[in-house]
Design a protein around this motif. Structure first.
Motif, PDB file in Angstrom:
ATOM      1  N   GLU A 425     -40.628 -28.512  20.674  1.00 22.35           N
ATOM      2  CA  GLU A 425     -39.795 -27.674  19.577  1.00 22.35           C
ATOM      3  C   GLU A 425     -40.044 -28.321  18.337  1.00 22.35           C
ATOM      4  O   GLU A 425     -39.765 -29.001  16.989  1.00 22.35           O
ATOM      5  CB  GLU A 425     -38.547 -28.087  19.712  1.00 22.35           C
ATOM      6  N   TRP A 426     -41.452 -29.394  17.539  1.00 21.94           N
ATOM      7  CA  TRP A 426     -41.805 -30.458  17.120  1.00 21.94           C
ATOM      8  C   TRP A 426     -41.593 -29.175  16.090  1.00 21.94           C
ATOM      9  O   TRP A 426     -41.454 -29.053  14.755  1.00 21.94           O
ATOM     10  CB  TRP A 426     -42.954 -30.223  16.633  1.00 21.94           C
ATOM     11  N   ASN A 427     -42.257 -27.582  15.777  1.00 18.58           N
ATOM     12  CA  ASN A 427     -42.160 -27.177  14.908  1.00 18.58           C
ATOM     13  C   ASN A 427     -41.624 -25.416  15.188  1.00 18.58           C
ATOM     14  O   ASN A 427     -41.526 -24.186  14.339  1.00 18.58           O
ATOM     15  CB  ASN A 427     -43.833 -26.059  14.763  1.00 18.58           C
ATOM     16  N   GLY A 428     -40.708 -26.026  16.318  1.00 19.07           N
ATOM     17  CA  GLY A 428     -39.307 -25.179  16.345  1.00 19.07           C
ATOM     18  C   GLY A 428     -38.199 -24.953  15.735  1.00 19.07           C
ATOM     19  O   GLY A 428     -37.626 -24.981  14.680  1.00 19.07           O
ATOM     20  N   LEU A 430     -36.823 -27.566  15.765  1.00 15.13           N
ATOM     21  CA  LEU A 430     -36.219 -29.730  15.374  1.00 15.13           C
ATOM     22  C   LEU A 430     -37.409 -29.587  13.793  1.00 15.13           C
ATOM     23  O   LEU A 430     -37.110 -30.530  12.902  1.00 15.13           O
ATOM     24  CB  LEU A 430     -37.808 -30.740  16.381  1.00 15.13           C
ATOM     25  N   ALA A 431     -37.694 -28.216  13.903  1.00  9.00           N
ATOM     26  CA  ALA A 431     -38.834 -28.156  12.346  1.00  9.00           C
ATOM     27  C   ALA A 431     -37.680 -28.065  11.016  1.00  9.00           C
ATOM     28  O   ALA A 431     -36.387 -28.154  10.881  1.00  9.00           O
ATOM     29  CB  ALA A 431     -39.259 -26.778  11.969  1.00  9.00           C
ATOM     30  N   GLY A 432     -37.743 -28.725   9.777  1.00  8.19           N
ATOM     31  CA  GLY A 432     -37.167 -29.884   8.794  1.00  8.19           C
ATOM     32  C   GLY A 432     -36.858 -31.094   8.874  1.00  8.19           C
ATOM     33  O   GLY A 432     -35.813 -31.147   8.102  1.00  8.19           O
ATOM     34  N   GLN A 434     -36.114 -35.462   9.823  1.00 11.07           N
ATOM     35  CA  GLN A 434     -37.215 -36.020   9.778  1.00 11.07           C
ATOM     36  C   GLN A 434     -37.526 -36.423  10.729  1.00 11.07           C
ATOM     37  O   GLN A 434     -37.069 -36.006  11.918  1.00 11.07           O
ATOM     38  CB  GLN A 434     -36.631 -37.294   9.260  1.00 11.07           C
ATOM     39  N   THR A 435     -39.016 -36.929  11.364  1.00 13.81           N
ATOM     40  CA  THR A 435     -39.747 -37.673  12.841  1.00 13.81           C
ATOM     41  C   THR A 435     -38.455 -38.669  13.566  1.00 13.81           C
ATOM     42  O   THR A 435     -38.602 -38.233  14.904  1.00 13.81           O
ATOM     43  CB  THR A 435     -40.491 -38.665  11.891  1.00 13.81           C
ATOM     44  N   SER A 436     -37.824 -39.596  12.582  1.00 17.75           N
ATOM     45  CA  SER A 436     -36.936 -40.302  13.460  1.00 17.75           C
ATOM     46  C   SER A 436     -35.584 -39.313  14.050  1.00 17.75           C
ATOM     47  O   SER A 436     -34.768 -39.517  15.216  1.00 17.75           O
ATOM     48  CB  SER A 436     -36.019 -41.464  12.573  1.00 17.75           C
ATOM     49  N   ASP A 437     -35.181 -38.339  13.121  1.00 17.71           N
ATOM     50  CA  ASP A 437     -34.083 -37.378  13.890  1.00 17.71           C
ATOM     51  C   ASP A 437     -34.492 -36.777  14.624  1.00 17.71           C
ATOM     52  O   ASP A 437     -34.036 -36.573  15.461  1.00 17.71           O
ATOM     53  CB  ASP A 437     -33.455 -36.829  12.660  1.00 17.71           C
ATOM     54  N   LYS A 438     -35.901 -36.038  14.787  1.00 21.46           N
ATOM     55  CA  LYS A 438     -36.235 -35.846  16.095  1.00 21.46           C
ATOM     56  C   LYS A 438     -36.526 -36.252  17.247  1.00 21.46           C
ATOM     57  O   LYS A 438     -36.769 -35.701  18.192  1.00 21.46           O
ATOM     58  CB  LYS A 438     -38.107 -34.838  15.178  1.00 21.46           C
ATOM     59  N   ILE A 439     -36.577 -37.169  17.232  1.00 19.95           N
ATOM     60  CA  ILE A 439     -36.847 -38.528  18.259  1.00 19.95           C
ATOM     61  C   ILE A 439     -35.773 -38.134  18.803  1.00 19.95           C
ATOM     62  O   ILE A 439     -35.470 -38.230  19.812  1.00 19.95           O
ATOM     63  CB  ILE A 439     -37.554 -39.478  17.947  1.00 19.95           C
ATOM     64  N   MET A 440     -35.021 -38.816  18.302  1.00 19.08           N
ATOM     65  CA  MET A 440     -33.118 -38.686  18.524  1.00 19.08           C
ATOM     66  C   MET A 440     -32.918 -37.360  18.893  1.00 19.08           C
ATOM     67  O   MET A 440     -31.870 -37.415  20.261  1.00 19.08           O
ATOM     68  CB  MET A 440     -32.056 -39.305  17.767  1.00 19.08           C
ATOM     69  N   LEU A 441     -32.699 -35.875  18.191  1.00 17.64           N
ATOM     70  CA  LEU A 441     -32.676 -34.958  18.089  1.00 17.64           C
ATOM     71  C   LEU A 441     -33.047 -34.573  20.298  1.00 17.64           C
ATOM     72  O   LEU A 441     -32.394 -34.179  20.605  1.00 17.64           O
ATOM     73  CB  LEU A 441     -32.729 -34.071  17.717  1.00 17.64           C
ATOM     74  N   SER A 442     -34.002 -35.034  20.199  1.00 21.61           N
ATOM     75  CA  SER A 442     -35.476 -35.125  21.274  1.00 21.61           C
ATOM     76  C   SER A 442     -34.666 -35.770  23.218  1.00 21.61           C
ATOM     77  O   SER A 442     -34.072 -35.013  23.660  1.00 21.61           O
ATOM     78  CB  SER A 442     -36.579 -34.911  21.330  1.00 21.61           C
ATOM     79  N   LEU A 443     -34.254 -36.546  22.073  1.00 25.11           N
ATOM     80  CA  LEU A 443     -33.567 -37.639  23.712  1.00 25.11           C
ATOM     81  C   LEU A 443     -32.884 -37.348  24.084  1.00 25.11           C
ATOM     82  O   LEU A 443     -31.946 -37.212  24.816  1.00 25.11           O
ATOM     83  CB  LEU A 443     -33.454 -39.419  23.373  1.00 25.11           C
TER      84      LEU A 443
END
Length: 619
Positions: A425-428, A430-432, A434-443
């Motif tokens: 979902e990096w470009n799904g 989760l797009a938009g 920040q990297t730190s937020d993407k990691i937290m949301l994925s976790l």
């Protein structure tokens, strides 16, 4: 300071007189005590029947007072009913004290009841002496306000809990009538679901004052008791504070188990339980030794309340500016702490935790994830982490094979799930970010997917690949003896270890230099096969009753059976038939497919013979 000699003589003379007086009094009234004992044996069944009638009246009054907005003259009638309940409660207590020969022991064992009686009498006498103004004065002396309604509510709840305690004590007798402990466990969940359904159907439960219709009330009650989190009405906007409190209580009972709560109450208000009761309860809490049942129950309750209290504090501190009212902020904190630890997934926010104020709030995310993980590890594992394995000398280092499997599987699933969501979902969705937020949301999604049910992303917007990952995580679930559902991490771990042993040619299934018994392997296989059959059957039924995309139906069914609570947005659109199927799925998933199978299957006695063996080609 020395006392005069004559004072000493008078003091010892008084002690001798008092001793002789007590002896004469006891001898004089010994015949009366015998008659009271005989009378007690005759009257006792009638007292029990009278108490049962009080319980029925207390339930009716509680539902009427809390579930309906009573107006005159119904409010006055309910006040008279409450007065009858209080009078009967006091009369029953004094009758038992009068008729028993062990009065001190009775009062000591029923200390809470005695304290409640004293409080009721104190307020009642204050009203008779000086009216309402004198009652207010007495309340001010103790620093309390409006204590009478609180005492009435406490009496009703106590009477209801008391009948549950009686049921626990009668359980061995019930089992002697050819019933099984598994039937008692299933029955306890059904009774709570039924009671919750009635409460949610009352007008006070909903904002529109109409109450939920039967199927929606049953669905919501089942989802709460089975700690699932699927909803057909918005908990935040459709239910009143009363309705939300009902859901909160159902979640707590569902997470701990009615038998656990009732047992703790029984041990609190009485002298204890016998071996029969403890033997019944040990299976429901994952304990193997009858002698340790009480200690295990106490640990479960204490650990739960402590973790939930810490979680509520974490939520409270994470919402400094969101609420104008501190009482509402506190309620939201307690509700989400209980829901997260019990892996229920219910939220009093419309979008769960997916709105911006919560989705990127690190305090909310960290608190929720810690509660979900601790609730999903299981009480057995939590206790070993706190105290170590008592079967080993090196307590803080040597853990049981169960705990090792739970920790390894949990860590592996969280890591793999996080990486999968992050990559897919990096470009799904989760797009938009920040990297730190993407990691937290994925976790967060990786952790909550395994039966918790909270979400900080739009589940309906996930890609098909991510949805398949979620389906896998959901069906695996959390660990045994926990508040969560699913096949359980240990079940899947044992199956994979068994497969690996077969591939490499080993006869035994081994892990951490220990051999896993064949009975455990067979149980894991049984769970897997029965779960697969149920999932196929219920999914097939949903494809007939619902006009929805197959991936959404499959996701809904997996979520219900694994008691996850995540949805792709079709729960509210289900037909009544579809809701009924999901209700059954949630119940089976929470109680356990093997538990239900054992509850209704006829067990065969061990045979004293063996058939000759023969090979079958299976691969």
């Amino acid at each position: 300071m020395k006392l005069p000699e004559q004072w000493k003589r008078a003091y010892f003379t008084f002690l001798v007189w008092l001793k002789n007086f007590r002896k004469d009094f006891r001898n004089r009234f010994q015949s009366v005590e015998v008659e009271l004992y005989d009378l007690n044996k005759v009257v006792e069944p009638y007292i029990h029947g009278f108490n049962f009638l009080l319980v029925l009246l207390a339930i009716a009054s509680l539902i009427a007072a809390e579930g309906f907005q009573l107006e005159e003259p119904y409010k006055t009638w309910n006040n008279y009913l409450e007065l009858i309940i209080i009078s009967g409660f006091v009369l029953s207590f004094f009758l038992r004290v009068l008729l028993t020969s062990k009065r001190i022991q009775l009062i000591r064992n029923r200390f809470f009841e005695a304290l409640l009686i004293i409080s009721l009498l104190l307020i009642g006498l204050s009203y008779l002496i000086g009216g309402e103004s004198f009652v207010i004065y007495v309340e001010s002396l103790f620093g309390v306000n409006n204590i009478w309604p609180v005492l009435i509510l406490a009496t009703k709840i106590y009477l209801i809990l008391l009948i549950i305690e009686r049921g626990i004590r009668a359980a061995p007798i019930i089992l002697s009538l050819k019933r099984k402990p598994t039937q008692v466990v299933a029955g306890s969940f059904l009774s709570v679901i039924a009671f919750g359904t009635i409460l949610l159907m009352t007008p006070s439960a909903t904002v529109d004052g109409l109450g939920l219709n039967f199927i929606d009330a049953l669905f919501t009650s089942t989802s709460a008791v089975c700690v699932t989190g699927l909803i057909v009405v918005d908990t935040a906007t459709h239910l009143t504070l009363y309705g939300q409190i009902v859901v909160l209580i159902l979640i707590q009972i569902g997470g701990l188990g009615l038998l656990t709560i009732a047992t703790l109450f029984a041990l609190f208000v009485s002298s204890g339980l016998g071996v029969g009761q403890m033997n019944l309860l040990k299976g429901s809490i994952g304990e193997t030794r009858t002698s340790e049942t009480f200690q295990t129950i106490r640990r479960i309750v204490v650990i739960t309340l402590l973790i939930e209290a810490v979680g509520a504090l974490g939520y409270y501190l994470s919402w400094p500016d969101l609420f104008d009212d501190n009482s509402k902020r506190l309620f939201f904190s307690i509700f989400h702490a209980v829901s997260a630890f019990c892996n229920a997934g219910f939220s009093v926010f419309t979008n769960s935790l997916a709105d911006q104020v919560n989705a990127l709030n690190y305090g909310i995310n960290i608190t929720t994830m810690i509660l979900i993980v601790t609730g999903g590890l299981g009480f057995t594992t939590l206790w070993e982490l706190l105290k170590g394995n008592p079967h080993h000398r090196l307590r803080n280092w040597q853990f049981s094979i169960h705990t090792k499997l739970v920790l390894y599987a949990t860590g592996f699933l969280i890591t793999v799930g996080t990486l999968a969501v992050l990559v897919l979902e990096w470009n799904g969705v989760l797009a938009g970010y920040q990297t730190s937020d993407k990691i937290m949301l994925s976790l967060f999604q990786s952790i909550t997917t395994r039966t918790a049910g909270f979400n900080t992303l739009d589940i309906g917007s996930l890609g098909v690949s991510t949805t398949l990952v979620f389906l896998t995580l959901m069906i695996i679930g959390a660990s045994p003896a926990s508040t969560a559902g699913g096949l359980k991490t240990t079940t899947v771990s044992v199956l994979l270890l068994s497969v690996w042993s077969t591939i490499i040619g080993k006869k035994d299934v081994e892990f951490a230099k220990k051999k896993i018994s064949k009975d455990t392997v067979f149980t894991a296989m049984t769970v897997f096969v029965l779960a697969a059959v149920c999932l196929f059957f219920f999914t097939f039924l949903l494809t007939i009753t619902e006009d929805q995309p197959f991936i959404d139906i499959l996701f809904e069914q997996f979520s219900a059976f694994a008691t996850v609570g995540l949805s792709r947005g079709i729960t509210g659109e289900l037909t009544d038939a579809g809701k009924s199927i999901i209700i059954v799925s949630m119940f089976i998933g929470r109680v356990g497919i093997v538990t239900l199978a054992l509850a209704f299957a006829k067990r065969r006695t061990a045979s004293k013979y063996q058939y000759p063996s023969e090979s079958v080609i299976v691969a």
